[in-house]
Motif scaffolding. Sequence first.
Motif, PDB file in Angstrom:
ATOM      1  N   VAL A  91       0.845  -1.188   0.000  1.00 56.86           N
ATOM      2  CA  VAL A  91       0.000   0.000   0.000  1.00 56.86           C
ATOM      3  C   VAL A  91       0.884   1.242   0.000  1.00 56.86           C
ATOM      4  CG1 VAL A  91      -1.874   1.210   1.173  1.00 56.86           C
ATOM      5  CG2 VAL A  91      -1.699  -1.291   1.348  1.00 56.86           C
ATOM      6  N   LEU A 129       0.866   5.342   0.222  1.00 55.24           N
ATOM      7  CA  LEU A 129       0.022   6.415   0.753  1.00 55.24           C
ATOM      8  C   LEU A 129       0.749   7.744   0.687  1.00 55.24           C
ATOM      9  CD1 LEU A 129      -0.905   4.489   3.999  1.00 55.24           C
ATOM     10  CD2 LEU A 129      -2.475   4.931   2.121  1.00 55.24           C
ATOM     11  N   ILE A 140      -9.306   1.676   4.009  1.00 58.00           N
ATOM     12  CA  ILE A 140      -8.360   2.742   4.326  1.00 58.00           C
ATOM     13  C   ILE A 140      -9.184   3.880   4.903  1.00 58.00           C
ATOM     14  CG2 ILE A 140      -6.666   4.371   3.432  1.00 58.00           C
ATOM     15  CD1 ILE A 140      -6.139   2.373   1.146  1.00 58.00           C
ATOM     16  N   HIS A 193      -3.816   7.119  -2.418  1.00 61.29           N
ATOM     17  CA  HIS A 193      -3.437   5.745  -2.116  1.00 61.29           C
ATOM     18  C   HIS A 193      -3.460   4.881  -3.362  1.00 61.29           C
ATOM     19  CE1 HIS A 193      -7.744   5.135  -2.426  1.00 61.29           C
ATOM     20  NE2 HIS A 193      -7.860   6.198  -1.651  1.00 61.29           N
TER      21      HIS A 193
END
Length: 97
Positions: free
Chosen positions: A22, A24, A73, A85
């Motif tokens: 992930v 971000l 999220i 993201h």
Amino acid sequence: MSEKSFVEYAWDFLERGSVLVVTLSGPANLRLMDPENFAAYQDGEQHKFHGGLARRAPYRIKVPHSGPWYLAIDLDGLGARGVRHSVDVQEPVKFEP
């Protein structure tokens, strides 16, 4: 009760040992859940998840068992307004003799 604000990623099937990577643009809560726990999360009920507060990217979450999965999220408790993201799935490495 206020409605929960989150972004959802869903997979019909992820293999055990896969890793979600992930990325971000800022801190966020990451919650990888099976369908039952995701439904509880959506309803504001107690739920179990894998992941946690991601302060740095990329953040990696290993899939504990094969099956359908959801990744939520959210920014609960962070005082942030938004975060960009993306999520990539790395399949588990298979060794062949």
